[in-house]
Design a protein around this motif. Structure first.
Motif, PDB file in Angstrom:
ATOM      1  N   MET A 174      18.916  39.462 -68.241  1.00  0.00           N
ATOM      2  CA  MET A 174      18.351  39.001 -67.395  1.00  0.00           C
ATOM      3  C   MET A 174      19.979  38.571 -66.719  1.00  0.00           C
ATOM      4  SD  MET A 174      14.991  37.683 -65.702  1.00  0.00           S
ATOM      5  CE  MET A 174      14.066  38.336 -65.390  1.00  0.00           C
ATOM      6  N   THR A 175      20.511  38.852 -65.235  1.00  0.00           N
ATOM      7  CA  THR A 175      22.161  38.947 -65.373  1.00  0.00           C
ATOM      8  C   THR A 175      22.058  37.363 -65.084  1.00  0.00           C
ATOM      9  OG1 THR A 175      21.997  39.576 -63.349  1.00  0.00           O
ATOM     10  CG2 THR A 175      23.202  40.847 -65.034  1.00  0.00           C
ATOM     11  N   ASP A 176      23.090  36.443 -64.347  1.00  0.00           N
ATOM     12  CA  ASP A 176      23.049  34.742 -63.895  1.00  0.00           C
ATOM     13  C   ASP A 176      22.829  35.109 -62.262  1.00  0.00           C
ATOM     14  OD1 ASP A 176      23.654  34.455 -66.021  1.00  0.00           O
ATOM     15  OD2 ASP A 176      26.033  34.087 -65.743  1.00  0.00           O
ATOM     16  N   ASP A 177      23.082  36.682 -62.469  1.00  0.00           N
ATOM     17  CA  ASP A 177      22.770  36.114 -60.615  1.00  0.00           C
ATOM     18  C   ASP A 177      20.893  37.274 -59.672  1.00  0.00           C
ATOM     19  OD1 ASP A 177      22.800  39.325 -61.109  1.00  0.00           O
ATOM     20  OD2 ASP A 177      24.291  39.503 -59.200  1.00  0.00           O
ATOM     21  N   SER A 178      20.775  37.222 -61.161  1.00  0.00           N
ATOM     22  CA  SER A 178      18.931  37.935 -60.990  1.00  0.00           C
ATOM     23  C   SER A 178      17.903  37.526 -60.105  1.00  0.00           C
ATOM     24  CB  SER A 178      18.409  38.081 -62.129  1.00  0.00           C
ATOM     25  OG  SER A 178      18.487  37.180 -62.925  1.00  0.00           O
ATOM     26  N   ILE A 179      17.954  35.663 -60.278  1.00  0.00           N
ATOM     27  CA  ILE A 179      17.011  35.269 -59.789  1.00  0.00           C
ATOM     28  C   ILE A 179      17.526  34.415 -57.371  1.00  0.00           C
ATOM     29  CG2 ILE A 179      16.313  31.920 -59.373  1.00  0.00           C
ATOM     30  CD1 ILE A 179      16.680  32.275 -62.234  1.00  0.00           C
ATOM     31  N   PRO A 180      18.528  34.216 -57.594  1.00  0.00           N
ATOM     32  CA  PRO A 180      19.355  34.296 -56.990  1.00  0.00           C
ATOM     33  C   PRO A 180      19.306  35.956 -55.528  1.00  0.00           C
ATOM     34  CG  PRO A 180      21.080  33.723 -57.977  1.00  0.00           C
ATOM     35  CD  PRO A 180      19.581  33.949 -58.718  1.00  0.00           C
ATOM     36  N   ALA A 181      19.309  36.600 -55.951  1.00  0.00           N
ATOM     37  CA  ALA A 181      18.932  38.076 -55.813  1.00  0.00           C
ATOM     38  C   ALA A 181      17.606  38.246 -55.435  1.00  0.00           C
ATOM     39  CB  ALA A 181      19.386  38.974 -56.591  1.00  0.00           C
ATOM     40  N   GLY A 182      16.260  38.377 -56.102  1.00  0.00           N
ATOM     41  CA  GLY A 182      15.016  37.958 -55.964  1.00  0.00           C
ATOM     42  C   GLY A 182      15.166  37.156 -54.852  1.00  0.00           C
ATOM     43  N   MET A 183      15.426  36.403 -54.693  1.00  0.00           N
ATOM     44  CA  MET A 183      15.214  35.133 -53.630  1.00  0.00           C
ATOM     45  C   MET A 183      15.729  35.450 -52.621  1.00  0.00           C
ATOM     46  SD  MET A 183      15.735  31.331 -55.221  1.00  0.00           S
ATOM     47  CE  MET A 183      15.666  30.228 -54.431  1.00  0.00           C
ATOM     48  N   ALA A 184      16.696  35.857 -52.406  1.00  0.00           N
ATOM     49  CA  ALA A 184      17.118  36.526 -51.495  1.00  0.00           C
ATOM     50  C   ALA A 184      16.357  38.159 -51.056  1.00  0.00           C
ATOM     51  CB  ALA A 184      18.894  37.058 -51.710  1.00  0.00           C
ATOM     52  N   ALA A 185      16.233  39.029 -51.924  1.00  0.00           N
ATOM     53  CA  ALA A 185      15.441  40.429 -51.440  1.00  0.00           C
ATOM     54  C   ALA A 185      13.156  39.620 -50.943  1.00  0.00           C
ATOM     55  CB  ALA A 185      14.056  40.623 -52.716  1.00  0.00           C
ATOM     56  N   LEU A 186      13.079  38.488 -51.729  1.00  0.00           N
ATOM     57  CA  LEU A 186      11.763  37.950 -51.126  1.00  0.00           C
ATOM     58  C   LEU A 186      11.967  37.306 -49.847  1.00  0.00           C
ATOM     59  CD1 LEU A 186       8.574  37.277 -51.581  1.00  0.00           C
ATOM     60  CD2 LEU A 186       9.998  35.002 -52.389  1.00  0.00           C
ATOM     61  N   SER A 187      12.843  36.976 -48.989  1.00  0.00           N
ATOM     62  CA  SER A 187      12.995  36.290 -48.470  1.00  0.00           C
ATOM     63  C   SER A 187      12.993  37.272 -47.526  1.00  0.00           C
ATOM     64  CB  SER A 187      14.888  35.317 -48.010  1.00  0.00           C
ATOM     65  OG  SER A 187      14.379  34.220 -48.518  1.00  0.00           O
ATOM     66  N   ILE A 188      13.912  38.197 -47.662  1.00  0.00           N
ATOM     67  CA  ILE A 188      14.102  39.597 -46.508  1.00  0.00           C
ATOM     68  C   ILE A 188      13.632  40.273 -46.241  1.00  0.00           C
ATOM     69  CG2 ILE A 188      15.189  41.728 -46.313  1.00  0.00           C
ATOM     70  CD1 ILE A 188      17.899  40.414 -47.579  1.00  0.00           C
ATOM     71  N   CYS A 189      12.098  40.517 -46.957  1.00  0.00           N
ATOM     72  CA  CYS A 189      10.399  41.017 -47.681  1.00  0.00           C
ATOM     73  C   CYS A 189       9.929  40.528 -46.780  1.00  0.00           C
ATOM     74  CB  CYS A 189      10.640  41.361 -48.482  1.00  0.00           C
ATOM     75  SG  CYS A 189      11.065  42.618 -49.660  1.00  0.00           S
ATOM     76  N   GLU A 190      10.099  39.154 -46.344  1.00  0.00           N
ATOM     77  CA  GLU A 190       9.090  38.723 -45.323  1.00  0.00           C
ATOM     78  C   GLU A 190       9.183  38.279 -43.859  1.00  0.00           C
ATOM     79  OE1 GLU A 190       6.944  33.512 -45.606  1.00  0.00           O
ATOM     80  OE2 GLU A 190       9.230  34.181 -47.055  1.00  0.00           O
ATOM     81  N   ALA A 191      11.243  38.050 -43.872  1.00  0.00           N
ATOM     82  CA  ALA A 191      11.201  38.153 -42.391  1.00  0.00           C
ATOM     83  C   ALA A 191      11.199  39.698 -41.915  1.00  0.00           C
ATOM     84  CB  ALA A 191      13.023  37.750 -42.288  1.00  0.00           C
ATOM     85  N   LEU A 192      11.458  40.467 -42.773  1.00  0.00           N
ATOM     86  CA  LEU A 192      10.710  42.648 -41.594  1.00  0.00           C
ATOM     87  C   LEU A 192       9.428  42.295 -42.249  1.00  0.00           C
ATOM     88  CD1 LEU A 192      12.964  44.063 -44.239  1.00  0.00           C
ATOM     89  CD2 LEU A 192      12.870  44.022 -41.975  1.00  0.00           C
ATOM     90  N   LEU A 193       8.552  41.950 -42.962  1.00  0.00           N
ATOM     91  CA  LEU A 193       6.732  41.583 -42.523  1.00  0.00           C
ATOM     92  C   LEU A 193       6.218  40.956 -41.218  1.00  0.00           C
ATOM     93  CD1 LEU A 193       5.720  41.655 -46.133  1.00  0.00           C
ATOM     94  CD2 LEU A 193       5.947  43.725 -44.413  1.00  0.00           C
ATOM     95  N   LEU A 194       6.946  39.970 -40.933  1.00  0.00           N
ATOM     96  CA  LEU A 194       7.387  38.391 -39.877  1.00  0.00           C
ATOM     97  C   LEU A 194       7.967  39.840 -38.791  1.00  0.00           C
ATOM     98  CD1 LEU A 194       8.273  35.235 -41.675  1.00  0.00           C
ATOM     99  CD2 LEU A 194       6.079  36.126 -40.482  1.00  0.00           C
ATOM    100  N   ALA A 195       8.380  40.405 -38.795  1.00  0.00           N
ATOM    101  CA  ALA A 195       9.328  40.831 -38.071  1.00  0.00           C
ATOM    102  C   ALA A 195       8.169  41.506 -37.006  1.00  0.00           C
ATOM    103  CB  ALA A 195      10.316  41.607 -37.671  1.00  0.00           C
ATOM    104  N   LEU A 196       7.668  43.168 -38.086  1.00  0.00           N
ATOM    105  CA  LEU A 196       6.371  43.950 -37.886  1.00  0.00           C
ATOM    106  C   LEU A 196       5.211  43.862 -37.694  1.00  0.00           C
ATOM    107  CD1 LEU A 196       7.354  45.710 -40.919  1.00  0.00           C
ATOM    108  CD2 LEU A 196       8.287  46.757 -38.628  1.00  0.00           C
ATOM    109  N   ASN A 197       4.901  42.972 -37.505  1.00  0.00           N
ATOM    110  CA  ASN A 197       4.042  41.437 -37.551  1.00  0.00           C
ATOM    111  C   ASN A 197       3.689  41.373 -35.955  1.00  0.00           C
ATOM    112  OD1 ASN A 197       1.456  38.653 -37.357  1.00  0.00           O
ATOM    113  ND2 ASN A 197       1.240  40.871 -37.754  1.00  0.00           N
ATOM    114  N   ASP A 198       5.365  40.719 -35.131  1.00  0.00           N
ATOM    115  CA  ASP A 198       5.351  40.122 -34.291  1.00  0.00           C
ATOM    116  C   ASP A 198       5.703  41.007 -33.205  1.00  0.00           C
ATOM    117  OD1 ASP A 198       5.131  37.684 -35.131  1.00  0.00           O
ATOM    118  OD2 ASP A 198       7.492  37.388 -35.085  1.00  0.00           O
TER     119      ASP A 198
END
Length: 78
Positions: free
Chosen positions: A1-25
């Motif tokens: 894993m690269t040094d940026d994999s954890i922040p990248a994963g956290m960013a992806a999770l946040s983006i996906c959560e925001a998208l799911l919330l927006a789709l529900n809203d």
């Protein structure tokens, strides 16, 4: 894993959560569909093949998604 994999994963999770919330809203996807997406994602990781280390990582990801589902409040906002 690269040094940026954890922040990248956290960013992806946040983006996906925001998208799911927006789709529900926006009433584009009902809550049951969103929960189905999360359940499918968890199942994919639970059933993933690979080395012992890869399977352990997939199990951790599946557990995280399961905790998100169990929390429940992320979709059911007042």
């Amino acid at each position: 894993m690269t040094d940026d994999s954890i922040p990248a994963g956290m960013a992806a999770l946040s983006i996906c959560e925001a998208l799911l919330l927006a789709l529900n809203d926006a009433k584009t996807l009902p809550e049951r569909e969103i929960l189905g997406i999360l359940q499918d994602a968890a199942a994919t990781h639970e059933n993933a093949a690979g080395t012992e280390a890869e399977q352990a990582l997939h199990a951790t990801v599946a557990a995280l998604i399961t905790r998100i589902i169990a929390g429940g409040n992320w979709v059911r906002r007042p």
